[in-house]
Design a protein around this motif. Structure first.
Motif, PDB file in Angstrom:
ATOM      1  N   GLN A 169       0.852  -1.179   0.000  1.00  0.00           N
ATOM      2  CA  GLN A 169       0.000   0.000   0.000  1.00  0.00           C
ATOM      3  C   GLN A 169       0.890   1.232   0.000  1.00  0.00           C
ATOM      4  OE1 GLN A 169      -2.324  -1.496   3.518  1.00  0.00           O
ATOM      5  NE2 GLN A 169      -4.046  -0.598   2.384  1.00  0.00           N
ATOM      6  N   LEU A 170       0.665   2.127  -0.931  1.00  0.00           N
ATOM      7  CA  LEU A 170       1.505   3.318  -1.051  1.00  0.00           C
ATOM      8  C   LEU A 170       1.009   4.471  -0.191  1.00  0.00           C
ATOM      9  CD1 LEU A 170       2.183   3.285  -4.896  1.00  0.00           C
ATOM     10  CD2 LEU A 170       3.538   2.284  -3.040  1.00  0.00           C
ATOM     11  N   VAL A 171      -0.223   4.381   0.295  1.00  0.00           N
ATOM     12  CA  VAL A 171      -0.795   5.409   1.167  1.00  0.00           C
ATOM     13  C   VAL A 171      -1.475   4.706   2.334  1.00  0.00           C
ATOM     14  CG1 VAL A 171      -2.426   7.314   1.377  1.00  0.00           C
ATOM     15  CG2 VAL A 171      -1.133   7.030  -0.738  1.00  0.00           C
ATOM     16  N   CYS A 172      -1.169   5.140   3.555  1.00  0.00           N
ATOM     17  CA  CYS A 172      -1.755   4.534   4.740  1.00  0.00           C
ATOM     18  C   CYS A 172      -3.261   4.814   4.759  1.00  0.00           C
ATOM     19  CB  CYS A 172      -1.097   5.092   5.991  1.00  0.00           C
ATOM     20  SG  CYS A 172      -1.840   4.479   7.542  1.00  0.00           S
ATOM     21  N   PRO A 173      -4.092   3.789   4.938  1.00  0.00           N
ATOM     22  CA  PRO A 173      -5.547   4.019   4.968  1.00  0.00           C
ATOM     23  C   PRO A 173      -6.027   4.709   6.234  1.00  0.00           C
ATOM     24  CG  PRO A 173      -5.055   1.718   5.417  1.00  0.00           C
ATOM     25  CD  PRO A 173      -3.754   2.355   5.042  1.00  0.00           C
ATOM     26  N   HIS A 174      -5.166   4.783   7.255  1.00  0.00           N
ATOM     27  CA  HIS A 174      -5.566   5.421   8.516  1.00  0.00           C
ATOM     28  C   HIS A 174      -5.226   6.908   8.553  1.00  0.00           C
ATOM     29  CE1 HIS A 174      -6.067   1.611  11.247  1.00  0.00           C
ATOM     30  NE2 HIS A 174      -6.805   1.567  10.156  1.00  0.00           N
ATOM     31  N   CYS A 175      -3.960   7.237   8.252  1.00  0.00           N
ATOM     32  CA  CYS A 175      -3.529   8.647   8.392  1.00  0.00           C
ATOM     33  C   CYS A 175      -3.142   9.291   7.062  1.00  0.00           C
ATOM     34  CB  CYS A 175      -2.371   8.744   9.375  1.00  0.00           C
ATOM     35  SG  CYS A 175      -0.835   7.970   8.782  1.00  0.00           S
ATOM     36  N   GLU A 178       2.195   8.843   2.957  1.00  0.00           N
ATOM     37  CA  GLU A 178       2.806   8.063   1.880  1.00  0.00           C
ATOM     38  C   GLU A 178       3.772   7.045   2.487  1.00  0.00           C
ATOM     39  OE1 GLU A 178       4.530  10.294  -1.250  1.00  0.00           O
ATOM     40  OE2 GLU A 178       2.792  11.594  -1.533  1.00  0.00           O
ATOM     41  N   THR A 179       3.641   5.797   2.080  1.00  0.00           N
ATOM     42  CA  THR A 179       4.401   4.715   2.720  1.00  0.00           C
ATOM     43  C   THR A 179       5.581   4.225   1.887  1.00  0.00           C
ATOM     44  OG1 THR A 179       3.043   2.986   1.711  1.00  0.00           O
ATOM     45  CG2 THR A 179       2.259   3.950   3.780  1.00  0.00           C
ATOM     46  N   HIS A 180       5.585   4.533   0.594  1.00  0.00           N
ATOM     47  CA  HIS A 180       6.645   4.085  -0.316  1.00  0.00           C
ATOM     48  C   HIS A 180       6.799   2.568  -0.298  1.00  0.00           C
ATOM     49  CE1 HIS A 180       7.756   8.301  -0.795  1.00  0.00           C
ATOM     50  NE2 HIS A 180       7.791   8.403   0.512  1.00  0.00           N
ATOM     51  N   ALA A 182       6.378   0.436   2.175  1.00  0.00           N
ATOM     52  CA  ALA A 182       6.891  -0.173   3.407  1.00  0.00           C
ATOM     53  C   ALA A 182       5.833  -1.084   4.029  1.00  0.00           C
ATOM     54  CB  ALA A 182       7.297   0.910   4.401  1.00  0.00           C
ATOM     55  N   GLY A 183       6.278  -1.925   4.965  1.00  0.00           N
ATOM     56  CA  GLY A 183       5.356  -2.825   5.630  1.00  0.00           C
ATOM     57  C   GLY A 183       4.521  -2.151   6.696  1.00  0.00           C
ATOM     58  N   PHE A 184       5.069  -1.057   7.285  1.00  0.00           N
ATOM     59  CA  PHE A 184       4.356  -0.329   8.329  1.00  0.00           C
ATOM     60  C   PHE A 184       4.376   1.155   8.010  1.00  0.00           C
ATOM     61  CE2 PHE A 184       5.691  -4.262  10.267  1.00  0.00           C
ATOM     62  CZ  PHE A 184       4.626  -4.636  11.074  1.00  0.00           C
ATOM     63  N   CYS A 185       3.318   1.843   8.410  1.00  0.00           N
ATOM     64  CA  CYS A 185       3.214   3.289   8.161  1.00  0.00           C
ATOM     65  C   CYS A 185       4.182   4.034   9.056  1.00  0.00           C
ATOM     66  CB  CYS A 185       1.780   3.750   8.417  1.00  0.00           C
ATOM     67  SG  CYS A 185       1.568   5.541   8.297  1.00  0.00           S
ATOM     68  N   SER A 186       4.937   4.964   8.473  1.00  0.00           N
ATOM     69  CA  SER A 186       5.886   5.761   9.256  1.00  0.00           C
ATOM     70  C   SER A 186       5.186   6.862  10.046  1.00  0.00           C
ATOM     71  CB  SER A 186       6.927   6.393   8.321  1.00  0.00           C
ATOM     72  OG  SER A 186       6.293   7.257   7.382  1.00  0.00           O
ATOM     73  N   GLY A 187       3.905   7.101   9.739  1.00  0.00           N
ATOM     74  CA  GLY A 187       3.181   8.141  10.450  1.00  0.00           C
ATOM     75  C   GLY A 187       2.437   7.657  11.678  1.00  0.00           C
ATOM     76  N   CYS A 188       1.836   6.465  11.582  1.00  0.00           N
ATOM     77  CA  CYS A 188       1.047   5.974  12.718  1.00  0.00           C
ATOM     78  C   CYS A 188       1.401   4.547  13.127  1.00  0.00           C
ATOM     79  CB  CYS A 188      -0.443   6.062  12.396  1.00  0.00           C
ATOM     80  SG  CYS A 188      -0.965   4.972  11.038  1.00  0.00           S
ATOM     81  N   GLY A 189       2.270   3.886  12.375  1.00  0.00           N
ATOM     82  CA  GLY A 189       2.689   2.541  12.718  1.00  0.00           C
ATOM     83  C   GLY A 189       1.743   1.451  12.278  1.00  0.00           C
ATOM     84  N   TYR A 190       0.733   1.783  11.511  1.00  0.00           N
ATOM     85  CA  TYR A 190      -0.246   0.790  11.077  1.00  0.00           C
ATOM     86  C   TYR A 190       0.418  -0.217  10.147  1.00  0.00           C
ATOM     87  CZ  TYR A 190      -4.385  -1.149   8.779  1.00  0.00           C
ATOM     88  OH  TYR A 190      -5.338  -1.996   8.272  1.00  0.00           O
TER      89      TYR A 190
END
Length: 219
Positions: A169-175, A178-180, A182-190
């Motif tokens: 997923q290139l964009v976190c569905p929670h916050c 942009e995730t590029h 990655a396995g976890f969101c750098s903004g909220c850890g989802y």
């Protein structure tokens, strides 16, 4: 004007027709680098005389409480009548001066300044580029091409271990960060791109479920 017209599309008319600053001046530009050269300013004495005459007439008649519009209009008419011919002669002189600052290419017929002229070949640098400059440019292009090819090959080699089937997923569905990929969101850890199937029993798990509803395995 009579005879051949030079600089038909690479000059600007800077002439001023009215006022005490009336005069002729032209700006010529190089067809390759667009650097400019301006001809010396030539005052138009006819308009200047008419302007000062008009001011004197208006002042004199103003003292008498009357207007001298007739005389000033006549002076303006005489000045205007000679403007066109005077401008043409000034343009001819300006072209004669400009020819000392520009060279006419025998191949493309453009006018180039001294910095854009290949004197050895008698052509502009667009038609006869400088050999040393072209060699250096070609060398740099070759260096860039080879570096690009090697970088592409390195990317292909690195891509052999890249799994294109892994969900990302290139964009976190929670916050919405942009995730590029990655396995976890750098903004909220989802945790991103979670599998819809349980790794233990292959049961379908709802999106966002922390445990498998079929066997209870933590996702």
């Amino acid at each position: 004007m009579t005879g051949e017209i030079y600089f038909s599309n690479n000059y600007r008319d800077l002439c001023e027709r009215n006022g005490t600053g009336a005069g002729f001046q032209f700006e010529f530009s190089c067809s390759r680098c667009y650097d400019t050269w301006r001809s010396p300013f030539e005052p138009y004495t006819g308009e200047r005389t008419a302007t000062w005459l008009g001011k004197g007439v208006d002042m004199a008649w103003g003292l008498l409480g009357r207007t001298g519009s007739g005389l000033t209009s006549a002076a303006d008419g005489l000045a205007g009548a000679g403007w066109g011919r005077a401008r043409d002669h000034a343009f001819e002189r300006a072209i004669g001066n400009a020819q000392g600052h520009f060279n006419r290419c025998a191949r493309c017929t453009d006018y180039g300044c001294g910095r854009c002229w290949n004197a050895a070949q008698g052509l502009c640098l667009r038609c006869a580029p400088d050999t040393a400059a072209e060699a250096m440019a070609a060398q740099q292009r070759g260096l860039n091409d080879m570096a690009s090819q090697r970088a592409y090959a390195a990317g292909q080699q690195a891509g052999q271990v890249y799994d294109p089937t892994t969900p990302r997923q290139l964009v976190c569905p929670h916050c919405r960060t942009e995730t590029h990929g990655a396995g976890f969101c750098s903004g909220c850890g989802y945790q991103l791109a979670q599998s819809v199937q349980c790794s233990a029993c292959s049961a379908v798990a709802p999106d966002g479920a922390a445990f498998c509803p079929g066997c209870g395995t933590r996702r």
